[in-house]
Design an enzyme around this catalytic site. Sequence first.
Site, PDB file in Angstrom:
ATOM      1  N   CYS A 137       0.319   3.546 -16.455  1.00 17.44           N
ATOM      2  CA  CYS A 137       1.078   4.699 -16.949  1.00 17.44           C
ATOM      3  C   CYS A 137       1.743   4.398 -18.280  1.00 17.44           C
ATOM      4  CB  CYS A 137       2.094   5.151 -15.911  1.00 17.44           C
ATOM      5  SG  CYS A 137       3.103   3.800 -15.319  1.00 17.44           S
ATOM      6  N   GLU A 178       8.469   7.554 -10.670  1.00 22.91           N
ATOM      7  CA  GLU A 178       7.841   6.952 -11.849  1.00 22.91           C
ATOM      8  C   GLU A 178       6.509   7.660 -12.005  1.00 22.91           C
ATOM      9  OE1 GLU A 178       9.214   5.053 -13.873  1.00 22.91           O
ATOM     10  OE2 GLU A 178      10.879   4.182 -12.758  1.00 22.91           O
ATOM     11  N   LYS A 235       3.937   3.372   2.011  1.00 23.31           N
ATOM     12  CA  LYS A 235       2.635   4.048   2.063  1.00 23.31           C
ATOM     13  C   LYS A 235       1.891   3.655   0.793  1.00 23.31           C
ATOM     14  CE  LYS A 235      -0.135   7.260   1.077  1.00 23.31           C
ATOM     15  NZ  LYS A 235      -1.352   6.770   0.371  1.00 23.31           N
ATOM     16  N   GLU A 242      -3.385  12.601 -19.594  1.00 28.78           N
ATOM     17  CA  GLU A 242      -3.319  11.160 -19.416  1.00 28.78           C
ATOM     18  C   GLU A 242      -4.757  10.645 -19.262  1.00 28.78           C
ATOM     19  OE1 GLU A 242      -0.237   8.245 -17.084  1.00 28.78           O
ATOM     20  OE2 GLU A 242      -1.024   9.946 -16.003  1.00 28.78           O
TER      21      GLU A 242
HETATM   22  P1  ADP Z   1      -2.954   8.206  -8.815  1.00 26.46           P
HETATM   23  O1  ADP Z   1      -3.486   9.063  -9.904  1.00 26.46           O
HETATM   24  O2  ADP Z   1      -2.260   6.967  -9.257  1.00 26.46           O
HETATM   25  O3  ADP Z   1      -3.883   8.007  -7.657  1.00 26.46           O
HETATM   26  P2  ADP Z   1      -1.454   9.868  -7.041  1.00 26.46           P
HETATM   27  O4  ADP Z   1      -0.191  10.566  -7.379  1.00 26.46           O
HETATM   28  O5  ADP Z   1      -2.630  10.678  -6.637  1.00 26.46           O
HETATM   29  O6  ADP Z   1      -1.735   8.998  -8.314  1.00 26.46           O
HETATM   30  O7  ADP Z   1      -1.224   8.780  -5.911  1.00 26.46           O
HETATM   31  C1  ADP Z   1      -0.107   7.918  -5.893  1.00 26.46           C
HETATM   32  C2  ADP Z   1       0.270   7.655  -4.464  1.00 26.46           C
HETATM   33  O8  ADP Z   1       0.679   8.886  -3.863  1.00 26.46           O
HETATM   34  C3  ADP Z   1      -0.860   7.127  -3.594  1.00 26.46           C
HETATM   35  O9  ADP Z   1      -0.328   6.245  -2.625  1.00 26.46           O
HETATM   36  C4  ADP Z   1      -1.366   8.391  -2.948  1.00 26.46           C
HETATM   37  O10 ADP Z   1      -2.046   8.140  -1.727  1.00 26.46           O
HETATM   38  C5  ADP Z   1      -0.062   9.106  -2.691  1.00 26.46           C
HETATM   39  N1  ADP Z   1      -0.211  10.551  -2.472  1.00 26.46           N
HETATM   40  C6  ADP Z   1      -1.157  11.383  -2.930  1.00 26.46           C
HETATM   41  N2  ADP Z   1      -0.959  12.625  -2.467  1.00 26.46           N
HETATM   42  C7  ADP Z   1       0.148  12.599  -1.698  1.00 26.46           C
HETATM   43  C8  ADP Z   1       0.893  13.556  -0.944  1.00 26.46           C
HETATM   44  N3  ADP Z   1       0.526  14.828  -0.883  1.00 26.46           N
HETATM   45  N4  ADP Z   1       1.997  13.124  -0.293  1.00 26.46           N
HETATM   46  C9  ADP Z   1       2.389  11.846  -0.360  1.00 26.46           C
HETATM   47  N5  ADP Z   1       1.738  10.902  -1.036  1.00 26.46           N
HETATM   48  C10 ADP Z   1       0.641  11.256  -1.719  1.00 26.46           C
END
Ligand code: ADP
Length: 490
Positions: free
Chosen positions: A296, A262, A187, A393
Amino acid sequence: MNRPLRPADTSFAHLIRQKNLIDGQWVGADDGSSFDVTDPATGEVVATVPNAGTDETRRAIDAAHAAFPAYSTMPLGQRVALMRKLHDAILDNLEPMAAMMTAEQGKPLAEARAEVASSAAYVLWFAEEARRTDGAVIPSPVAGRKLMTTRHPVGVVAAITPWNFPSSMLARKLGPALAAGCTVIVKPASATPLSALVWGHLAEQCGFPPGVVNIVTGSARAIGAEITSNPKVRKITFTGSTEIGKQLLAEASGTVKRMSMELGGNAPFIVFDDADLDAAIDGAIIAKFRNAGQTCVCTNRLFVQAGIYDRFVERFAARVSALKVAPGNEDGAEQGPLVDTQALDKIEELVADALSKGGDLVAGGAPHARGGLFYQPTVIAGATPDMRVTTEEIFGPVAPVYRFETESDVIASANDTEYGLACYAYTRDLARMFRLQDQLEYGLIGINEVLIVMPEIPFGGLKESGLGKEGSWQGINDYLETKYTCIGGL
Ligand code: ADP
């Protein structure tokens, strides 16, 4: 199937996949819905990909589950050969993959090229590590028994990846998973799905069987909820924010999955009076402004010792002001756009907060004249602990500089965070280097060096920065289960 692209982007048009890969088929969302992928440098639409949800994800998991028995028992030599083909295919497509990444993510082309090359390197590394996943024969303390351990792939793995390194974060997960004999659902982040979808295309071309690699784009919440609750998924590997990581850990507890995380960082960058100033400034530029500060492991807080502080600030600010801010595909670009408007808004808020609390603006401090998502590389001297940049961050091109007096003070400040991913220090004192190694609570420590990540090393954070290691011989462990067998009556 591809929409027309603007002429400058035709170098990678043939690699764009605007469908999801499920069980060896390229398919749209069940309801036909989709979303646009835009170029953060121009706002133009680069491609349109499926907005998939729960049902598509469940089918992808079922496909990975069905493919697992055959793939996990494929002769190791054959699996390694497939991995080596994938490595070669990535290198053969390095230029268009890099151009595609710059178009969807914004980073300078030179950084995108380095990321694609690094992605290939991870695949090769894990192809080699696959041959060394041996078990052990344990000396038995009692007669008539043989005790041994064997190692087995964990099963179906779900990989959730971020937008800042859309290819290499996938390489660190797909590499060990495929090497270990696991099947995978990916994903990718919605901002940058194209770099992930091309992995599906290459895996297919190299001959990975249908269902071994599945890629689903769309609603993070719906896809995430299916991944965390579906018992067929045995492991989740996630790179992203600490907030979402914690949520996934909680959601996945119901089915006791293996979890690799991570997460965020708050990297200190410490310059001691005895440092090589030129080297420290070069290092600070890279560690802060690479990928426009959106990594990060990027420096969040620069701590500079009192005796060298003024000289450092003056020279650092001059270098930062001279950085070339431009679309990533423009010659000599050193800093591209931020990823989206939320990122830009957050940077503006953080800078306003720091200045309202007495920060001294010595470079940048405003949106760039190029407009859009471009922000000036920024340095704020006289930073203090009460500023939001100290604890949050930043994830953008803003460098707060703090003055410190003693080694023990700066170690305490550096460790005063719930994060523990990367840290950097510049000093020529050998004894101090070892004290720093012992006392800095970080998983990655760069001393007089900032580009410290490569397939050979165990990347991973301490404290709330994560769980598990990616890369090194340790990187494949999270994708393997150990079974112990006792044969008695001998
Ligand atoms: P960033 O700040 O790098 O966007 P996120 O943690 O929001 O960090 O996103 C990292 C990944 O996790 C992306 O692929 C995002 O679509 C996915 N993501 C965000 N929310 C969810 C969730 N509730 N469940 C699973 N994946 C998620």
